[in-house]
Design a protein around this motif. Structure first.
Motif, PDB file in Angstrom:
ATOM      1  N   LEU A 110     -67.022 -64.783 -20.112  1.00  6.92           N
ATOM      2  CA  LEU A 110     -66.429 -66.128 -20.135  1.00  6.92           C
ATOM      3  C   LEU A 110     -66.502 -66.789 -18.769  1.00  6.92           C
ATOM      4  CD1 LEU A 110     -63.175 -66.017 -22.318  1.00  6.92           C
ATOM      5  CD2 LEU A 110     -65.233 -67.349 -22.728  1.00  6.92           C
ATOM      6  N   ASN A 111     -66.264 -66.014 -17.736  1.00  7.48           N
ATOM      7  CA  ASN A 111     -66.296 -66.550 -16.378  1.00  7.48           C
ATOM      8  C   ASN A 111     -67.689 -67.027 -15.987  1.00  7.48           C
ATOM      9  OD1 ASN A 111     -64.926 -66.848 -13.671  1.00  7.48           O
ATOM     10  ND2 ASN A 111     -66.556 -65.428 -13.099  1.00  7.48           N
ATOM     11  N   GLU A 112     -68.715 -66.431 -16.588  1.00  7.12           N
ATOM     12  CA  GLU A 112     -70.089 -66.799 -16.247  1.00  7.12           C
ATOM     13  C   GLU A 112     -70.575 -68.035 -16.991  1.00  7.12           C
ATOM     14  OE1 GLU A 112     -72.007 -65.369 -13.886  1.00  7.12           O
ATOM     15  OE2 GLU A 112     -70.193 -64.242 -13.382  1.00  7.12           O
ATOM     16  N   LEU A 113     -69.783 -68.513 -17.964  1.00  5.73           N
ATOM     17  CA  LEU A 113     -70.179 -69.716 -18.690  1.00  5.73           C
ATOM     18  C   LEU A 113     -70.038 -70.940 -17.796  1.00  5.73           C
ATOM     19  CD1 LEU A 113     -68.484 -69.149 -22.180  1.00  5.73           C
ATOM     20  CD2 LEU A 113     -70.907 -68.971 -21.633  1.00  5.73           C
ATOM     21  N   VAL A 122     -63.966 -71.059 -26.792  1.00  4.98           N
ATOM     22  CA  VAL A 122     -64.177 -69.642 -27.080  1.00  4.98           C
ATOM     23  C   VAL A 122     -62.922 -68.835 -26.773  1.00  4.98           C
ATOM     24  CG1 VAL A 122     -65.489 -67.590 -26.409  1.00  4.98           C
ATOM     25  CG2 VAL A 122     -66.667 -69.762 -26.725  1.00  4.98           C
ATOM     26  N   GLN A 123     -62.289 -69.112 -25.653  1.00 12.37           N
ATOM     27  CA  GLN A 123     -61.086 -68.376 -25.267  1.00 12.37           C
ATOM     28  C   GLN A 123     -59.953 -68.618 -26.258  1.00 12.37           C
ATOM     29  OE1 GLN A 123     -59.790 -69.143 -21.277  1.00 12.37           O
ATOM     30  NE2 GLN A 123     -58.011 -67.794 -21.415  1.00 12.37           N
ATOM     31  N   THR A 124     -59.780 -69.873 -26.682  1.00 13.49           N
ATOM     32  CA  THR A 124     -58.723 -70.194 -27.641  1.00 13.49           C
ATOM     33  C   THR A 124     -58.948 -69.500 -28.974  1.00 13.49           C
ATOM     34  OG1 THR A 124     -58.398 -72.359 -26.594  1.00 13.49           O
ATOM     35  CG2 THR A 124     -57.516 -72.062 -28.812  1.00 13.49           C
ATOM     36  N   VAL A 125     -60.174 -69.562 -29.466  1.00 14.28           N
ATOM     37  CA  VAL A 125     -60.494 -68.929 -30.752  1.00 14.28           C
ATOM     38  C   VAL A 125     -60.314 -67.416 -30.665  1.00 14.28           C
ATOM     39  CG1 VAL A 125     -62.363 -68.467 -32.397  1.00 14.28           C
ATOM     40  CG2 VAL A 125     -62.045 -70.772 -31.471  1.00 14.28           C
ATOM     41  N   SER A 126     -60.635 -66.829 -29.527  1.00 14.24           N
ATOM     42  CA  SER A 126     -60.606 -65.366 -29.391  1.00 14.24           C
ATOM     43  C   SER A 126     -59.185 -64.807 -29.369  1.00 14.24           C
ATOM     44  CB  SER A 126     -61.344 -64.938 -28.119  1.00 14.24           C
ATOM     45  OG  SER A 126     -60.649 -65.388 -26.952  1.00 14.24           O
ATOM     46  N   TYR A 127     -58.217 -65.558 -28.797  1.00 13.82           N
ATOM     47  CA  TYR A 127     -56.870 -64.986 -28.737  1.00 13.82           C
ATOM     48  C   TYR A 127     -55.943 -65.478 -29.849  1.00 13.82           C
ATOM     49  CZ  TYR A 127     -55.108 -69.063 -25.977  1.00 13.82           C
ATOM     50  OH  TYR A 127     -54.747 -70.308 -25.533  1.00 13.82           O
ATOM     51  N   LEU A 128     -56.439 -66.330 -30.758  1.00 16.15           N
ATOM     52  CA  LEU A 128     -55.613 -66.763 -31.891  1.00 16.15           C
ATOM     53  C   LEU A 128     -55.181 -65.609 -32.799  1.00 16.15           C
ATOM     54  CD1 LEU A 128     -57.081 -70.212 -33.026  1.00 16.15           C
ATOM     55  CD2 LEU A 128     -54.840 -69.742 -32.038  1.00 16.15           C
ATOM     56  N   TRP A 184     -60.589 -56.739 -32.614  1.00 22.09           N
ATOM     57  CA  TRP A 184     -60.672 -58.097 -33.148  1.00 22.09           C
ATOM     58  C   TRP A 184     -59.387 -58.877 -32.880  1.00 22.09           C
ATOM     59  CZ3 TRP A 184     -58.853 -59.216 -38.633  1.00 22.09           C
ATOM     60  CH2 TRP A 184     -58.972 -60.574 -38.931  1.00 22.09           C
ATOM     61  N   LYS A 185     -58.245 -58.249 -33.055  1.00 25.67           N
ATOM     62  CA  LYS A 185     -56.959 -58.934 -32.907  1.00 25.67           C
ATOM     63  C   LYS A 185     -56.565 -59.155 -31.452  1.00 25.67           C
ATOM     64  CE  LYS A 185     -52.226 -58.745 -34.750  1.00 25.67           C
ATOM     65  NZ  LYS A 185     -51.488 -59.069 -33.543  1.00 25.67           N
ATOM     66  N   GLU A 186     -56.823 -58.184 -30.573  1.00 21.87           N
ATOM     67  CA  GLU A 186     -56.260 -58.221 -29.222  1.00 21.87           C
ATOM     68  C   GLU A 186     -57.266 -58.492 -28.107  1.00 21.87           C
ATOM     69  OE1 GLU A 186     -53.178 -58.272 -28.924  1.00 21.87           O
ATOM     70  OE2 GLU A 186     -52.489 -57.480 -30.851  1.00 21.87           O
ATOM     71  N   MET A 187     -58.549 -58.559 -28.417  1.00 23.40           N
ATOM     72  CA  MET A 187     -59.551 -58.723 -27.363  1.00 23.40           C
ATOM     73  C   MET A 187     -59.308 -59.982 -26.524  1.00 23.40           C
ATOM     74  SD  MET A 187     -63.677 -59.263 -27.718  1.00 23.40           S
ATOM     75  CE  MET A 187     -63.433 -60.885 -28.472  1.00 23.40           C
ATOM     76  N   GLY A 188     -59.162 -61.107 -27.171  1.00 29.82           N
ATOM     77  CA  GLY A 188     -58.984 -62.357 -26.441  1.00 29.82           C
ATOM     78  C   GLY A 188     -57.688 -62.405 -25.661  1.00 29.82           C
ATOM     79  N   TRP A 189     -56.614 -61.879 -26.254  1.00 32.68           N
ATOM     80  CA  TRP A 189     -55.313 -61.884 -25.572  1.00 32.68           C
ATOM     81  C   TRP A 189     -55.337 -60.975 -24.344  1.00 32.68           C
ATOM     82  CZ3 TRP A 189     -51.124 -64.771 -25.572  1.00 32.68           C
ATOM     83  CH2 TRP A 189     -49.946 -64.267 -25.022  1.00 32.68           C
ATOM     84  N   ASN A 190     -55.904 -59.773 -24.484  1.00 33.56           N
ATOM     85  CA  ASN A 190     -55.974 -58.848 -23.350  1.00 33.56           C
ATOM     86  C   ASN A 190     -56.876 -59.374 -22.240  1.00 33.56           C
ATOM     87  OD1 ASN A 190     -54.272 -57.047 -24.654  1.00 33.56           O
ATOM     88  ND2 ASN A 190     -55.941 -55.863 -25.541  1.00 33.56           N
ATOM     89  N   ALA A 191     -57.842 -60.188 -22.614  1.00 40.92           N
ATOM     90  CA  ALA A 191     -58.771 -60.724 -21.615  1.00 40.92           C
ATOM     91  C   ALA A 191     -58.115 -61.768 -20.714  1.00 40.92           C
ATOM     92  CB  ALA A 191     -59.992 -61.335 -22.300  1.00 40.92           C
ATOM     93  N   ILE A 192     -56.991 -62.347 -21.150  1.00 46.12           N
ATOM     94  CA  ILE A 192     -56.336 -63.397 -20.360  1.00 46.12           C
ATOM     95  C   ILE A 192     -55.954 -62.879 -18.978  1.00 46.12           C
ATOM     96  CG2 ILE A 192     -54.251 -64.827 -20.203  1.00 46.12           C
ATOM     97  CD1 ILE A 192     -54.364 -65.168 -23.206  1.00 46.12           C
ATOM     98  N   ILE A 193     -55.452 -61.658 -18.905  1.00 44.14           N
ATOM     99  CA  ILE A 193     -55.046 -61.086 -17.622  1.00 44.14           C
ATOM    100  C   ILE A 193     -56.247 -60.960 -16.690  1.00 44.14           C
ATOM    101  CG2 ILE A 193     -54.012 -59.074 -16.493  1.00 44.14           C
ATOM    102  CD1 ILE A 193     -52.481 -58.561 -19.069  1.00 44.14           C
TER     103      ILE A 193
END
Length: 314
Positions: A110-113, A122-128, A184-193
């Motif tokens: 995500l940082n490289e985008l 992408v970030q919003t969809v991933s942590y929903l 699938w459920k936690e990937m986006g949320w855990n990536a926030i940190i």
């Protein structure tokens, strides 16, 4: 000298109470969190007594006769608990090996985008999925893995033969489904940190590295990863400490009699023994033993983290 000491003390105390008045809202929030912790984390620790007594739900807790380590001995001699431990460790180790690095990789990608708008979408969809309960997501998984479900149809289209009763009806698929659904459920949320940690890196480091001819992969390897190693070490330490802590809600929803040989983790076993069979002392002894192991794992992983990365809680 005494007068000067009293005067300094009064001024210091006045400044302290003035600061408290300015931080009234923050102090209330902090005290509320402290009260919650005392009520729900420390006061219930009195229930540990149940593990060392012949507890009867119809009588007061502390009136139960002392039983010593009887239920801990039963726990160590119970053959079924070892199956539950195997399943718990199997799922937890897979979550560490596969599930732990994925949020780190996702955050770096995500940082490289270059497109900020696309990155936010992408970030919003991933942590929903994190905000959806396991009851609902478990219903999706049960439906998708049924005989005519979405995932089953995809498996058929790639030429594989799914189980006749669906993927959740075959115990050989359970560990993979458990790990995959957690990712699938936690990937986006855990990536926030990790995204926050990456955002704190000095951008001049990347600019200098680019001028020196470093490509994107070299910048990630030599700047991004070393800069967030402290965050990675702390989260990895906490993950290892939860090695025996399976996701009860997830497993409970996906559990059935067909996959019980692979889905009976320690939490499910304690639930069945304690709530269904009424063996509260035995279930408490198992839970206390798991907490002690978690504390030992936390101390060991913290020491290892301190030796390897110089980052620790203490």
């Amino acid at each position: 000298m005494d007068h000067l000491t009293v005067t300094v003390g009064l001024k210091s105390r006045r400044r302290f109470f003035l600061k408290l008045r300015r931080q009234t809202v923050i102090q209330i929030m902090a005290l509320s969190g402290l009260a919650w912790m005392i009520i729900f984390n420390y006061i219930p620790m009195a229930g540990i007594y149940v593990a060392f007594s012949d507890y009867n739900v119809a009588k007061p807790m502390f009136s139960a006769p002392w039983a010593g380590f009887k239920y801990f001995e039963q726990f160590l001699n119970d053959a079924k608990i070892y199956e539950a431990l195997t399943n718990t460790l199997g799922i937890s180790i897979l979550n560490i090996v596969i599930g732990f690095p994925i949020p780190i990789i996702f955050a770096i990608l995500l940082n490289e985008l270059n497109s900020v708008r696309y990155k936010r979408i992408v970030q919003t969809v991933s942590y929903l999925p994190h905000f959806v309960s396991w009851v609902i997501l478990g219903g999706f998984m049960i439906n998708w893995t049924s005989e005519t479900g979405l995932i089953t149809d995809l498996i058929k289209k790639v030429g594989l033969v799914p189980p006749r009763l669906g993927l959740l009806g075959d115990p050989d698929y359970f560990w993979g489904l458990a790990v995959g659904s957690v990712i699938w459920k936690e990937m986006g949320w855990n990536a926030i940190i990790y995204i926050a940690a990456i955002a704190g890196i000095n951008p001049e480091l990347f600019e200098v590295a680019t001028i020196d001819g470093a490509n994107r992969w070299q910048r990630i390897l030599h700047i991004t990863l070393p800069s967030i190693k402290g965050t990675i070490a702390i989260l990895f330490t906490l993950t290892v400490a939860r090695l025996l802590d399976s996701n009860f809600e997830q497993i409970f929803v996906l559990y059935n009699t067909l996959n019980a040989s692979r889905s009976t983790v320690v939490d499910i076993y304690v639930y069945h023994v304690g709530m269904r069979l009424g063996r509260f002392s035995y279930a408490t002894a198992v839970g206390l033993s798991r907490s002690i192991v978690a504390l030992i794992l936390l101390i060991i992983s913290n020491r290892v983290s301190d030796k390897l990365t110089g980052v620790s809680f203490i």
